[in-house]
Design a protein around this motif. Structure first.
Motif, PDB file in Angstrom:
ATOM      1  N   SER A  83       0.854  -1.183   0.000  1.00 47.43           N
ATOM      2  CA  SER A  83       0.000   0.000   0.000  1.00 47.43           C
ATOM      3  C   SER A  83       0.896   1.242   0.000  1.00 47.43           C
ATOM      4  CB  SER A  83      -0.907   0.016   1.234  1.00 47.43           C
ATOM      5  OG  SER A  83      -0.167   0.365   2.398  1.00 47.43           O
ATOM      6  N   GLU A  84       0.280   2.408   0.087  1.00 48.80           N
ATOM      7  CA  GLU A  84       1.048   3.649   0.166  1.00 48.80           C
ATOM      8  C   GLU A  84       1.345   4.030   1.611  1.00 48.80           C
ATOM      9  OE1 GLU A  84      -0.473   6.821  -2.205  1.00 48.80           O
ATOM     10  OE2 GLU A  84      -0.318   5.693  -4.080  1.00 48.80           O
ATOM     11  N   LEU A  85       0.995   3.172   2.549  1.00 50.50           N
ATOM     12  CA  LEU A  85       1.303   3.406   3.954  1.00 50.50           C
ATOM     13  C   LEU A  85       2.745   3.023   4.256  1.00 50.50           C
ATOM     14  CD1 LEU A  85      -1.970   2.033   5.602  1.00 50.50           C
ATOM     15  CD2 LEU A  85      -1.297   4.442   5.337  1.00 50.50           C
ATOM     16  N   PRO A  86       3.324   3.546   5.314  1.00 48.16           N
ATOM     17  CA  PRO A  86       4.693   3.166   5.692  1.00 48.16           C
ATOM     18  C   PRO A  86       4.794   1.702   6.095  1.00 48.16           C
ATOM     19  CG  PRO A  86       4.019   5.216   6.777  1.00 48.16           C
ATOM     20  CD  PRO A  86       2.784   4.626   6.161  1.00 48.16           C
ATOM     21  N   TYR A  87       6.024   1.226   6.132  1.00 45.68           N
ATOM     22  CA  TYR A  87       6.304  -0.160   6.533  1.00 45.68           C
ATOM     23  C   TYR A  87       5.856  -0.396   7.969  1.00 45.68           C
ATOM     24  CZ  TYR A  87       8.998  -4.449   7.313  1.00 45.68           C
ATOM     25  OH  TYR A  87       9.377  -5.731   7.603  1.00 45.68           O
ATOM     26  N   LYS A  88       5.171  -1.510   8.196  1.00 45.77           N
ATOM     27  CA  LYS A  88       4.713  -1.837   9.542  1.00 45.77           C
ATOM     28  C   LYS A  88       4.476  -3.332   9.665  1.00 45.77           C
ATOM     29  CE  LYS A  88       1.233  -0.717  13.053  1.00 45.77           C
ATOM     30  NZ  LYS A  88      -0.006   0.055  13.357  1.00 45.77           N
ATOM     31  N   ARG A  89       5.043  -3.930  10.699  1.00 48.58           N
ATOM     32  CA  ARG A  89       4.809  -5.339  10.998  1.00 48.58           C
ATOM     33  C   ARG A  89       3.708  -5.464  12.046  1.00 48.58           C
ATOM     34  NH1 ARG A  89       7.838  -9.691   9.672  1.00 48.58           N
ATOM     35  NH2 ARG A  89       9.657  -9.309   8.354  1.00 48.58           N
ATOM     36  N   GLN A  90       2.726  -6.330  11.736  1.00 48.92           N
ATOM     37  CA  GLN A  90       1.671  -6.636  12.686  1.00 48.92           C
ATOM     38  C   GLN A  90       1.769  -8.117  13.047  1.00 48.92           C
ATOM     39  OE1 GLN A  90      -0.992  -4.467   9.730  1.00 48.92           O
ATOM     40  NE2 GLN A  90      -2.139  -4.125  11.638  1.00 48.92           N
ATOM     41  N   GLU A  91       0.804  -8.629  13.739  1.00 45.90           N
ATOM     42  CA  GLU A  91       0.896 -10.014  14.218  1.00 45.90           C
ATOM     43  C   GLU A  91       1.041 -11.016  13.083  1.00 45.90           C
ATOM     44  OE1 GLU A  91      -2.252 -10.973  16.847  1.00 45.90           O
ATOM     45  OE2 GLU A  91      -1.698  -9.488  18.349  1.00 45.90           O
ATOM     46  N   ASP A  92       0.186 -10.932  12.090  1.00 42.43           N
ATOM     47  CA  ASP A  92       0.200 -11.937  11.024  1.00 42.43           C
ATOM     48  C   ASP A  92       0.395 -11.333   9.638  1.00 42.43           C
ATOM     49  OD1 ASP A  92      -2.244 -10.654  10.853  1.00 42.43           O
ATOM     50  OD2 ASP A  92      -3.331 -12.457  10.218  1.00 42.43           O
ATOM     51  N   ILE A  93       0.815 -10.069   9.582  1.00 39.92           N
ATOM     52  CA  ILE A  93       0.902  -9.404   8.288  1.00 39.92           C
ATOM     53  C   ILE A  93       1.987  -8.328   8.327  1.00 39.92           C
ATOM     54  CG2 ILE A  93      -0.824  -7.637   8.878  1.00 39.92           C
ATOM     55  CD1 ILE A  93      -1.861  -7.814   6.022  1.00 39.92           C
ATOM     56  N   VAL A  94       2.582  -8.085   7.156  1.00 39.77           N
ATOM     57  CA  VAL A  94       3.545  -6.992   7.019  1.00 39.77           C
ATOM     58  C   VAL A  94       3.006  -6.030   5.978  1.00 39.77           C
ATOM     59  CG1 VAL A  94       5.907  -6.328   6.472  1.00 39.77           C
ATOM     60  CG2 VAL A  94       5.463  -8.534   7.547  1.00 39.77           C
ATOM     61  N   ASN A  95       2.839  -4.765   6.362  1.00 34.57           N
ATOM     62  CA  ASN A  95       2.482  -3.747   5.377  1.00 34.57           C
ATOM     63  C   ASN A  95       3.768  -3.204   4.771  1.00 34.57           C
ATOM     64  OD1 ASN A  95       0.159  -1.806   4.361  1.00 34.57           O
ATOM     65  ND2 ASN A  95       1.988  -0.576   4.681  1.00 34.57           N
ATOM     66  N   VAL A  96       3.897  -3.366   3.463  1.00 33.29           N
ATOM     67  CA  VAL A  96       5.097  -2.930   2.748  1.00 33.29           C
ATOM     68  C   VAL A  96       4.729  -1.782   1.816  1.00 33.29           C
ATOM     69  CG1 VAL A  96       6.951  -3.617   1.181  1.00 33.29           C
ATOM     70  CG2 VAL A  96       6.048  -5.264   2.836  1.00 33.29           C
ATOM     71  N   PRO A  97       5.394  -0.632   1.931  1.00 31.83           N
ATOM     72  CA  PRO A  97       5.111   0.461   0.993  1.00 31.83           C
ATOM     73  C   PRO A  97       5.432   0.033  -0.432  1.00 31.83           C
ATOM     74  CG  PRO A  97       7.052   0.955   2.321  1.00 31.83           C
ATOM     75  CD  PRO A  97       6.432  -0.268   2.906  1.00 31.83           C
ATOM     76  N   LEU A  98       4.654   0.498  -1.369  1.00 26.39           N
ATOM     77  CA  LEU A  98       4.768   0.037  -2.751  1.00 26.39           C
ATOM     78  C   LEU A  98       6.167   0.242  -3.330  1.00 26.39           C
ATOM     79  CD1 LEU A  98       1.257   1.247  -3.804  1.00 26.39           C
ATOM     80  CD2 LEU A  98       2.101  -1.080  -4.245  1.00 26.39           C
ATOM     81  N   TYR A  99       6.874   1.244  -2.854  1.00 29.29           N
ATOM     82  CA  TYR A  99       8.208   1.490  -3.402  1.00 29.29           C
ATOM     83  C   TYR A  99       9.231   0.446  -2.965  1.00 29.29           C
ATOM     84  CZ  TYR A  99       8.619   3.975   1.115  1.00 29.29           C
ATOM     85  OH  TYR A  99       8.600   4.306   2.449  1.00 29.29           O
ATOM     86  N   LEU A 100       8.863  -0.439  -2.026  1.00 30.13           N
ATOM     87  CA  LEU A 100       9.760  -1.526  -1.610  1.00 30.13           C
ATOM     88  C   LEU A 100       9.336  -2.884  -2.177  1.00 30.13           C
ATOM     89  CD1 LEU A 100      10.482  -0.702   2.157  1.00 30.13           C
ATOM     90  CD2 LEU A 100      11.922  -0.238   0.160  1.00 30.13           C
ATOM     91  N   ALA A 101       8.478  -2.871  -3.192  1.00 28.42           N
ATOM     92  CA  ALA A 101       7.988  -4.139  -3.765  1.00 28.42           C
ATOM     93  C   ALA A 101       9.108  -4.990  -4.345  1.00 28.42           C
ATOM     94  CB  ALA A 101       6.944  -3.854  -4.844  1.00 28.42           C
TER      95      ALA A 101
END
Length: 410
Positions: free
Chosen positions: A383-401
């Motif tokens: 997504s366009e959100l910053p990098y963030k690790r949660q319990e079962d998921i990692v949100n990765v900003p699109l520029y780090l794909a």
């Protein structure tokens, strides 16, 4: 080296020769069709090398010099001769490239299976684009852990991601953007490239049905505009059947112009064992060309409006970044209506679900359901959100794909 036209194969070969050899001998079978006659008499590699050197009024030395065969698909005998260079004259260094090499892989009489090393060449990925446009930003993400990227740099990187959606990764477009920063000039280049690819279809009309290839190619934007994006033959032509257009699709995929991913019946290792060959999606090999072909306005991308095609554009971008990273091509998982996971990637024996969100709205019932049912070791949401690790998921900003494989290890 195989890949679509205009991805930079010729430049890469010549630059490799310039950096690593005393001399480079370049031969293009597209520009000089008469070169084919050198391979007509016999397959003796030493006679061929002597003749090629004579054309240059020079002598080709083993190990010291590099021989380049460009657009080698135009001369199947030269392609086949690589077998004899490998077996009888291995001390001579040869690199060959072709924009339609993939279409010859099924012709054992032409392609020297097991005698050459294949290398797939793709458009520039986002990080290569960033290195050309703003190298300081690339250096920043090289030296900074994902969770420590500060907001101001995150904003700059998202802006460059938006620029990449507009420009794409084809070297001519990127070079133009570096020099002029003129999106209108880039769009003109993209228009000419689309025309070039479509002209290529007609050029090979003797081997394939060019009109069917054109119909499939021109249907891609419409296919990706649908809610589930699954390829439907009826969207190519009313009443169309698979048997009419299978060859056209294979040609487009083999030529590198189109990316194909299959649905899977089970998200399990090995993923290819569960491919549903009747259910697939087709994407453009370059997101910039998709953006141009779909007529998406630069305003909508730059101002980050919620236009309908934004999801397809984002998925095309992510797929481009994922493919070069993994040995097994990405798949997707669509077991029921209103239940679909954008991508399923296999890293060794690990199966990783991937969700692509075009903006900052990250809700997805399908992705949540998959994680609950399959309990994967790792789940990735772009997504366009910053990098963030949660319990079962990692949100990765699109520029780090382009760094999924590295992030998966951390």
């Amino acid at each position: 080296m195989k890949g679509a036209r205009q991805v930079g194969k010729t430049w890469l070969m010549k630059e490799f020769g310039r950096l690593n050899y005393e001399k480079t001998f370049y031969f293009s079978f597209d520009k000089a069709e008469e070169l084919s006659s050198v391979f007509d008499k016999d397959k003796d590699p030493f006679r061929i090398i002597e003749r090629l050197g004579t054309i240059y009024n020079d002598k080709i030395e083993p190990e010291k010099h590099l021989i380049i065969f460009d657009e080698i698909q135009e001369c199947p005998k030269a392609l086949n001769a690589l077998k004899y260079f490998n077996e009888e004259a291995n001390e001579y260094h040869i690199i060959a490239a072709g924009s339609l090499l993939g279409t010859l892989l099924a012709e054992p009489m032409s392609y020297p299976v097991g005698k050459v090393n294949l290398l797939d060449i793709y458009p520039m990925d986002f990080e290569e684009f960033l290195g050309a446009i703003q190298p300081d930003l690339l250096k920043y993400i090289d030296e900074t852990s994902p969770e420590e990227i500060i907001e101001i740099q995150h904003t700059k990187l998202i802006e460059q991601y938006h620029n990449y959606l507009i420009v794409g990764g084809l070297p001519e477009c990127v070079s133009c953007w570096v020099q002029e920063r003129n999106a209108g000039t880039v769009a003109q280049i993209q228009k000419e490239l689309i025309e070039l690819y479509e002209n290529d279809f007609a050029k090979h009309n003797k081997k394939v049905n060019a009109s069917r290839i054109l119909l499939v190619f021109r249907s891609l934007v419409g296919q990706l505009s649908k809610e589930n994006e699954k390829f439907i033959y009826g969207c190519v032509k009313q009443g169309a059947r698979a048997r009419e257009f299978e060859e056209a699709i294979e040609w487009l995929v083999s030529s590198g112009i189109v990316l194909r991913i299959y649905d899977v019946t089970k998200p399990e290792h090995p993923i290819k064992a569960f491919e549903d060959l009747s259910s697939f999606k087709l994407f453009f090999f370059d997101v910039g060309l998709l953006k141009y072909s779909a007529g998406v306005s630069n305003r909508d991308i730059i101002l980050d409006t919620g236009f309908q095609f934004k999801g397809a554009l984002t998925e095309n971008y992510v797929l481009q970044q994922l493919i070069p990273q993994f040995d097994v091509s990405p798949h997707y998982y669509s077991p029921a209506q209103n239940y679909e996971v954008d991508f399923i990637i296999q890293n060794e024996s690990d199966i990783i679900p991937v969700e692509c969100k075009a903006g900052k709205n990250i809700l997805s019932a399908s992705f949540k359901r998959y994680r609950k049912e399959q309990n994967p070791n790792l789940a990735i949401r772009f997504s366009e959100l910053p990098y963030k690790r949660q319990e079962d998921i990692v949100n990765v900003p699109l520029y780090l794909a382009g760094r999924v494989k590295v992030l998966e290890k951390t």
